[in-house]
Design an enzyme around this catalytic site. Structure first.
Site, PDB file in Angstrom:
ATOM      1  N   ASP A   1       0.862  -1.186   0.000  1.00  0.00           N
ATOM      2  CA  ASP A   1       0.000   0.000   0.000  1.00  0.00           C
ATOM      3  C   ASP A   1       0.898   1.236   0.000  1.00  0.00           C
ATOM      4  OD1 ASP A   1      -2.051   2.046   0.824  1.00  0.00           O
ATOM      5  OD2 ASP A   1      -3.273   0.257   1.109  1.00  0.00           O
TER       6      ASP A   1
ATOM      7  N   GLY B   1     -13.219   6.826  -2.304  1.00  0.00           N
ATOM      8  CA  GLY B   1     -13.730   7.482  -1.106  1.00  0.00           C
ATOM      9  C   GLY B   1     -15.233   7.432  -1.135  1.00  0.00           C
TER      10      GLY B   1
ATOM     11  N   TYR C   1     -15.671   6.944 -11.377  1.00  0.00           N
ATOM     12  CA  TYR C   1     -15.230   5.820 -10.535  1.00  0.00           C
ATOM     13  C   TYR C   1     -15.872   4.526 -11.040  1.00  0.00           C
ATOM     14  CZ  TYR C   1     -15.272   2.853  -6.290  1.00  0.00           C
ATOM     15  OH  TYR C   1     -15.165   1.817  -5.392  1.00  0.00           O
TER      16      TYR C   1
ATOM     17  N   LYS D   1     -14.143   1.152 -12.870  1.00  0.00           N
ATOM     18  CA  LYS D   1     -14.361  -0.196 -12.335  1.00  0.00           C
ATOM     19  C   LYS D   1     -14.842  -1.135 -13.452  1.00  0.00           C
ATOM     20  CE  LYS D   1     -13.545  -0.030  -7.857  1.00  0.00           C
ATOM     21  NZ  LYS D   1     -12.348  -0.734  -7.346  1.00  0.00           N
TER      22      LYS D   1
ATOM     23  N   ASN E   1     -21.293  -1.119  -0.693  1.00  0.00           N
ATOM     24  CA  ASN E   1     -21.198  -0.408   0.604  1.00  0.00           C
ATOM     25  C   ASN E   1     -20.761  -1.275   1.773  1.00  0.00           C
ATOM     26  OD1 ASN E   1     -22.063   2.168  -0.265  1.00  0.00           O
ATOM     27  ND2 ASN E   1     -24.170   1.422  -0.335  1.00  0.00           N
TER      28      ASN E   1
ATOM     29  N   LYS F   1     -21.498  11.511  13.248  1.00  0.00           N
ATOM     30  CA  LYS F   1     -22.359  12.675  13.515  1.00  0.00           C
ATOM     31  C   LYS F   1     -23.221  12.429  14.751  1.00  0.00           C
ATOM     32  CE  LYS F   1     -22.697  14.272   8.687  1.00  0.00           C
ATOM     33  NZ  LYS F   1     -23.589  14.474   7.548  1.00  0.00           N
TER      34      LYS F   1
ATOM     35  N   THR G   1     -32.278   5.133  -1.026  1.00  0.00           N
ATOM     36  CA  THR G   1     -32.103   3.833  -0.368  1.00  0.00           C
ATOM     37  C   THR G   1     -30.735   3.221  -0.689  1.00  0.00           C
ATOM     38  OG1 THR G   1     -33.183   2.789  -2.261  1.00  0.00           O
ATOM     39  CG2 THR G   1     -34.548   3.211  -0.321  1.00  0.00           C
TER      40      THR G   1
ATOM     41  N   ARG H   1     -30.403   1.836  -4.322  1.00  0.00           N
ATOM     42  CA  ARG H   1     -29.465   0.764  -4.677  1.00  0.00           C
ATOM     43  C   ARG H   1     -29.582  -0.336  -3.641  1.00  0.00           C
ATOM     44  NH1 ARG H   1     -23.845   2.876  -5.854  1.00  0.00           N
ATOM     45  NH2 ARG H   1     -24.651   3.082  -7.948  1.00  0.00           N
TER      46      ARG H   1
HETATM   47  P1  NAD Z   1      -9.572   2.001   0.969  1.00  0.00           P
HETATM   48  O1  NAD Z   1      -9.467   3.343   0.321  1.00  0.00           O
HETATM   49  O2  NAD Z   1      -9.616   1.944   2.461  1.00  0.00           O
HETATM   50  O3  NAD Z   1      -8.384   1.071   0.482  1.00  0.00           O
HETATM   51  C1  NAD Z   1      -7.752   1.195  -0.752  1.00  0.00           C
HETATM   52  C2  NAD Z   1      -6.269   1.251  -0.492  1.00  0.00           C
HETATM   53  O4  NAD Z   1      -5.594   1.350  -1.751  1.00  0.00           O
HETATM   54  C3  NAD Z   1      -5.838   2.462   0.347  1.00  0.00           C
HETATM   55  O5  NAD Z   1      -5.208   2.046   1.538  1.00  0.00           O
HETATM   56  C4  NAD Z   1      -4.901   3.204  -0.563  1.00  0.00           C
HETATM   57  O6  NAD Z   1      -3.804   3.816   0.099  1.00  0.00           O
HETATM   58  C5  NAD Z   1      -4.433   2.103  -1.506  1.00  0.00           C
HETATM   59  N1  NAD Z   1      -3.900   2.674  -2.736  1.00  0.00           N
HETATM   60  C6  NAD Z   1      -4.451   3.652  -3.489  1.00  0.00           C
HETATM   61  N2  NAD Z   1      -3.637   3.965  -4.499  1.00  0.00           N
HETATM   62  C7  NAD Z   1      -2.545   3.166  -4.374  1.00  0.00           C
HETATM   63  C8  NAD Z   1      -1.347   3.037  -5.113  1.00  0.00           C
HETATM   64  N3  NAD Z   1      -1.101   3.795  -6.185  1.00  0.00           N
HETATM   65  N4  NAD Z   1      -0.429   2.121  -4.711  1.00  0.00           N
HETATM   66  C9  NAD Z   1      -0.667   1.357  -3.599  1.00  0.00           C
HETATM   67  N5  NAD Z   1      -1.789   1.444  -2.867  1.00  0.00           N
HETATM   68  C10 NAD Z   1      -2.711   2.339  -3.245  1.00  0.00           C
HETATM   69  O7  NAD Z   1     -10.846   1.289   0.336  1.00  0.00           O
HETATM   70  P2  NAD Z   1     -11.637  -0.027   0.782  1.00  0.00           P
HETATM   71  O8  NAD Z   1     -12.943   0.408   1.314  1.00  0.00           O
HETATM   72  O9  NAD Z   1     -10.752  -0.891   1.604  1.00  0.00           O
HETATM   73  O10 NAD Z   1     -11.904  -0.688  -0.642  1.00  0.00           O
HETATM   74  C11 NAD Z   1     -11.078  -1.708  -1.189  1.00  0.00           C
HETATM   75  C12 NAD Z   1     -11.500  -1.970  -2.627  1.00  0.00           C
HETATM   76  O11 NAD Z   1     -12.884  -2.323  -2.671  1.00  0.00           O
HETATM   77  C13 NAD Z   1     -11.342  -0.766  -3.549  1.00  0.00           C
HETATM   78  O12 NAD Z   1     -10.930  -1.228  -4.816  1.00  0.00           O
HETATM   79  C14 NAD Z   1     -12.736  -0.213  -3.646  1.00  0.00           C
HETATM   80  O13 NAD Z   1     -12.935   0.498  -4.846  1.00  0.00           O
HETATM   81  C15 NAD Z   1     -13.576  -1.482  -3.590  1.00  0.00           C
HETATM   82  N6  NAD Z   1     -14.933  -1.210  -3.104  1.00  0.00           N
HETATM   83  C16 NAD Z   1     -15.126  -0.853  -1.804  1.00  0.00           C
HETATM   84  C17 NAD Z   1     -16.411  -0.590  -1.359  1.00  0.00           C
HETATM   85  C18 NAD Z   1     -16.671  -0.203   0.073  1.00  0.00           C
HETATM   86  O14 NAD Z   1     -17.843   0.001   0.419  1.00  0.00           O
HETATM   87  N7  NAD Z   1     -15.665  -0.081   0.938  1.00  0.00           N
HETATM   88  C19 NAD Z   1     -17.503  -0.690  -2.237  1.00  0.00           C
HETATM   89  C20 NAD Z   1     -17.272  -1.035  -3.562  1.00  0.00           C
HETATM   90  C21 NAD Z   1     -15.974  -1.320  -3.973  1.00  0.00           C
END
Ligand code: NAD
Length: 323
Positions: free
Chosen positions: A33, A77, A150, A154, A179, A201, A220, A284
């Protein structure tokens, strides 16, 4: 020698939990990371701080034929980050570069299987305008019309990993997360998502106080607790089904209902103040028919149970910050 796993995005919310889970199963784990997890020490055997946009970093970390590779790293995010439009170029460039690098490095290192975390954000906006009846069946993804860049990135990357399956004899697995929430997730600073923002909050509000909600609160969503997400992820990775498949909860609530549940957990009565803000699609919900059919599994824990644990953790973080 025991089994080995590589977790990309191991400093993030889901990645750091996944590392702990794989360690419990006895894997030797390498995490990568840009940063360490903010909220706990990593359980990984080897944790590389590196930028996965850099091909040299990818060469260095994909240096052995890992049994399992999880590609979770992404520039992401909550809606305050994804839907304002201000970060579109970064989101697309950064995440696509990471995925292109990881898919190709693993292929060249003769690794057959990568798990890739796509998102419910790929589903077309036109199927999510009725908050009471959104359509997120996997095959409804096309004709494509995600409501954010985003989501478009994906969708591109889903196709990338599946194209490697077809052309390069790989067995990549694609899940669409809906989510995910739980302890050790971002809870402040602008990248936090709805459950964490609502818990924060409410924890900060005084009884009989006010809580600000983006939009009318009638939009939703469903929310999946982290442990269930890991179970689905691991089951899919080790199954013979490539996906894409939803990994989410089908317990749909309005944002107003979510606020009520957390208010009850906190034992507070609050007035809802609806303000304008980025809210995303109107409705959703995860459609879990395919995962049930293909893996014989679907998540079962109630939303309230997961929120109780998450609220307690966020309250603890607030106290820690104040002391
Ligand atoms: P997160 O942001 O906590 O984790 C993603 C990590 O990727 C971060 O720690 C970030 O530092 C790292 N990262 C970003 N750019 C990087 C780079 N260039 N090199 C190395 N590391 C890098 O997100 P999460 O909630 O843990 O989500 C994990 C995955 O699941 C993501 O791909 C996200 O899109 C997908 N996702 C998450 C959710 C959710 O609700 N959390 C929903 C749909 C999809």
């Amino acid at each position: 020698m025991g089994k080995t796993a590589l977790v990309c995005g191991a400093g993030g919310f889901i990645g750091s939990h996944l590392v702990s889970r794989l360690k419990k199963e006895g894997f030797w784990v390498r995490g990568v990371d840009l940063k360490f997890s903010e909220f706990s020490e990593t359980d990984a055997d080897d944790f590389v701080i590196g930028d996965l946009r850099d091909q040299n970093v990818c060469d260095r970390i994909v240096d052995q034929a890992f049994d399992e590779v999880y590609q979770l790293a992404a520039d992401m995010g909550g809606s305050g980050y994804i839907f304002t439009g201000e970060h579109d170029a970064d989101i697309m460039h950064n995440s696509a570069t990471i995925n292109l690098n990881i898919a190709d490095r693993c292929f060249k290192r003769n690794i057959k299987r990568i798990f890739y975390s796509s998102s419910a954000c790929i589903y077309p906006q036109y199927n999510q305008e009725d908050p009471g009846n959104p359509n997120c069946e996997e095959k409804s993804a096309y004709p494509a019309a995600p409501d954010s860049e985003y989501g478009w990135e994906k969708l591109f990357s889903e196709r990338l990993f599946l194209a490697y399956n077809r052309n390069h004899n790989m067995s990549n697995r694609v899940a669409r997360y809906h989510n995910i929430f739980g302890p050790k997730g971002t809870w402040q600073g602008g990248k936090e998502k709805v459950p964490a923002a609502v818990c924060r909050k409410i924890a900060l509000a005084s009884n009989d106080g006010e809580i600000e909600i983006w939009g009318d609160g009638l939009q939703t969503r469903s929310f999946l607790y982290i442990d269930e997400c890991l179970e689905g992820t691991i089951r899919l990775t080790r199954s013979n089904f490539e996906g894409p498949v939803n990994i989410g909860s089908d317990e749909m609530v309005t944002i107003n209902q979510l606020v009520d549940i957390v208010s009850d957990i906190a034992g507070k009565k609050l007035h809802k103040n609806h303000i304008s803000g980025p809210i995303g699609v109107r409705g959703r919900n995860s459609d879990n028919r395919l995962i049930e059919e293909k893996l014989g599994w679907k998540p079962s824990q109630t939303l309230t149970k997961g929120l109780e644990k998450t609220y307690a953790w966020i309250e603890q973080q607030i106290h820690r910050n104040n002391n």
